[in-house]
Design a protein around this motif. Sequence first.
Motif, short mmCIF file in Angstrom:
data_model
loop_
_atom_site.label_atom_id
_atom_site.label_comp_id
_atom_site.label_asym_id
_atom_site.label_seq_id
_atom_site.Cartn_x
_atom_site.Cartn_y
_atom_site.Cartn_z
N LEU A 264 2.06 23.79 -13.75
CA LEU A 264 2.43 22.38 -13.75
C LEU A 264 3.80 22.19 -13.10
CD1 LEU A 264 0.95 19.96 -14.90
CD2 LEU A 264 2.26 20.21 -16.98
N CYS A 265 3.91 21.16 -12.27
CA CYS A 265 5.17 20.84 -11.59
C CYS A 265 5.45 19.35 -11.76
CB CYS A 265 5.06 21.22 -10.11
SG CYS A 265 6.60 20.93 -9.20
N LEU A 266 6.62 19.04 -12.31
CA LEU A 266 7.01 17.65 -12.56
C LEU A 266 8.36 17.35 -11.91
CD1 LEU A 266 6.16 18.57 -16.02
CD2 LEU A 266 5.53 16.24 -15.48
N SER A 267 8.59 16.10 -11.57
CA SER A 267 9.90 15.67 -11.09
C SER A 267 10.87 15.67 -12.27
CB SER A 267 9.82 14.28 -10.48
OG SER A 267 9.57 13.32 -11.50
N ALA A 268 12.15 15.63 -11.97
CA ALA A 268 13.17 15.55 -13.03
C ALA A 268 12.94 14.29 -13.87
CB ALA A 268 14.56 15.57 -12.43
N LYS A 269 12.64 13.19 -13.20
CA LYS A 269 12.40 11.92 -13.90
C LYS A 269 11.24 12.06 -14.89
CE LYS A 269 10.16 8.80 -11.64
NZ LYS A 269 9.80 7.74 -10.68
N ASP A 270 10.16 12.71 -14.47
CA ASP A 270 9.00 12.84 -15.33
C ASP A 270 9.21 13.86 -16.45
OD1 ASP A 270 7.75 10.88 -13.89
OD2 ASP A 270 6.63 12.26 -12.63
N LYS A 271 10.02 14.88 -16.20
CA LYS A 271 10.35 15.84 -17.26
C LYS A 271 11.12 15.16 -18.39
CE LYS A 271 10.65 20.00 -14.45
NZ LYS A 271 11.55 20.99 -13.84
N ALA B 12 13.53 -1.21 -12.42
CA ALA B 12 12.70 -1.53 -13.59
C ALA B 12 11.63 -0.47 -13.85
CB ALA B 12 12.03 -2.89 -13.38
N GLU B 13 11.71 0.66 -13.11
CA GLU B 13 10.70 1.71 -13.29
C GLU B 13 11.05 2.60 -14.48
OE1 GLU B 13 8.21 4.88 -10.67
OE2 GLU B 13 10.36 4.84 -10.32
N HIS B 14 10.02 2.99 -15.22
CA HIS B 14 10.17 3.86 -16.39
C HIS B 14 9.08 4.92 -16.36
CE1 HIS B 14 13.12 1.12 -18.13
NE2 HIS B 14 12.34 0.15 -17.67
N SER B 15 9.33 5.97 -17.13
CA SER B 15 8.37 7.07 -17.20
C SER B 15 8.15 7.44 -18.66
CB SER B 15 8.90 8.27 -16.42
OG SER B 15 7.97 9.31 -16.41
N ILE B 16 6.88 7.47 -19.05
CA ILE B 16 6.50 7.98 -20.37
C ILE B 16 6.17 9.45 -20.18
CG2 ILE B 16 4.78 7.86 -22.22
CD1 ILE B 16 4.49 4.85 -21.52
N VAL B 17 6.65 10.29 -21.07
CA VAL B 17 6.44 11.73 -20.92
C VAL B 17 4.94 12.04 -20.94
CG1 VAL B 17 6.65 12.30 -23.39
CG2 VAL B 17 7.28 13.99 -21.64
N TRP B 18 4.53 12.89 -20.03
CA TRP B 18 3.12 13.21 -19.78
C TRP B 18 2.41 13.78 -21.00
CZ3 TRP B 18 1.10 18.19 -20.02
CH2 TRP B 18 2.05 19.20 -20.19
N ASP C 56 0.86 -1.18 0.00
CA ASP C 56 0.00 0.00 0.00
C ASP C 56 0.89 1.24 0.00
OD1 ASP C 56 -2.24 -1.59 0.18
OD2 ASP C 56 -2.90 -0.83 2.11
N ASN C 57 0.51 2.25 -0.79
CA ASN C 57 1.28 3.49 -0.88
C ASN C 57 0.37 4.68 -0.60
OD1 ASN C 57 3.58 2.05 -1.73
ND2 ASN C 57 2.92 2.16 -3.85
N HIS C 58 0.97 5.78 -0.14
CA HIS C 58 0.22 6.99 0.20
C HIS C 58 1.11 8.18 -0.18
CE1 HIS C 58 -2.31 9.11 3.56
NE2 HIS C 58 -1.94 9.99 2.64
N SER C 59 0.56 9.10 -1.00
CA SER C 59 1.33 10.30 -1.35
C SER C 59 0.46 11.53 -1.11
CB SER C 59 1.80 10.25 -2.80
OG SER C 59 0.73 10.41 -3.70
N LYS C 60 1.13 12.64 -0.85
CA LYS C 60 0.45 13.92 -0.69
C LYS C 60 1.13 14.90 -1.65
CE LYS C 60 -0.91 17.34 2.75
NZ LYS C 60 -0.88 17.69 4.19
N SER C 61 0.32 15.63 -2.41
CA SER C 61 0.86 16.54 -3.41
C SER C 61 0.03 17.81 -3.45
CB SER C 61 0.83 15.88 -4.80
OG SER C 61 1.49 14.65 -4.80
N LYS C 62 0.66 18.87 -3.94
CA LYS C 62 -0.02 20.16 -4.07
C LYS C 62 -0.59 20.34 -5.47
CE LYS C 62 2.74 22.23 -0.53
NZ LYS C 62 3.41 23.33 0.01
N LYS C 63 -1.44 21.33 -5.62
CA LYS C 63 -2.08 21.63 -6.91
C LYS C 63 -1.02 21.81 -8.00
CE LYS C 63 -5.60 24.51 -9.00
NZ LYS C 63 -6.67 25.48 -8.73
N GLY C 64 -1.29 21.20 -9.14
CA GLY C 64 -0.39 21.32 -10.29
C GLY C 64 0.69 20.26 -10.35
N ILE C 65 0.82 19.44 -9.30
CA ILE C 65 1.81 18.35 -9.35
C ILE C 65 1.28 17.28 -10.29
CG2 ILE C 65 2.98 16.53 -8.02
CD1 ILE C 65 3.91 19.32 -7.18
N LEU C 66 2.11 16.90 -11.25
CA LEU C 66 1.76 15.81 -12.16
C LEU C 66 2.78 14.70 -11.92
CD1 LEU C 66 0.63 16.09 -15.81
CD2 LEU C 66 2.11 14.24 -15.08
#
Length: 187
Positions: free
Chosen positions: A166-173, A142-148, A49-59
């Motif tokens: 919009l706010c993205l992590s470096a990995k997601d950018k 084994a984790e990968h990210s497809i650009v949003w 089980d996972n739990h995250s908290k994020s602010k408006k505009g976080i993708l």
Amino acid sequence: MKVIETEIPDVKIIEPAVFGDERGFFMETWQQKKFEELVTGKPTTFVQDNHSKSKKGILRGLHYQTENTQGKLVRVISGEVFDVAVDIRKESQTFGKWVGVYLSAENKRQLWVPEGFAHGFLVTSDEAEFVYKCTDYYNPKAEHSIVWNDSDINIKWPIDDEHLSLCLSAKDKHGLKLSDSPLLFKN
């Protein structure tokens, strides 16, 4: 619970039965037998089980693993997100198609995102808390990210709001296009 079909048959929206009165509410968020009978049609085991908290505009996303592929049962317990599942199963008739659903503490909906899908969400409220169950363990190697904003997928993210930055992590950018992404799945 009520199960709602989406444009991609394997992705399901789940509306739990909610019993409320002046004291508050009660709802069953998970029941193995009903889930297998009404949603997956097969034995399904959750291991994390996972739990995250994020602010408006976080993708966050679009994430997936090429090993230890994860099915995810996702929901929001505070705020609202626009949640997206993208079919990345090469042999699927819906390969490259996506489903987007608003999940919120208010609507109490859940989304079943099976193995073989990339997953992501955009926070549309001031902040949101997002919880989810996974069918396999997190494997960062084994984790990968497809650009949003992959133009081949063409997700209609709700980012027209002039007050949303919009706010993205470096990995997601630096995510890859679906056409350039590794899609070899091993369980």
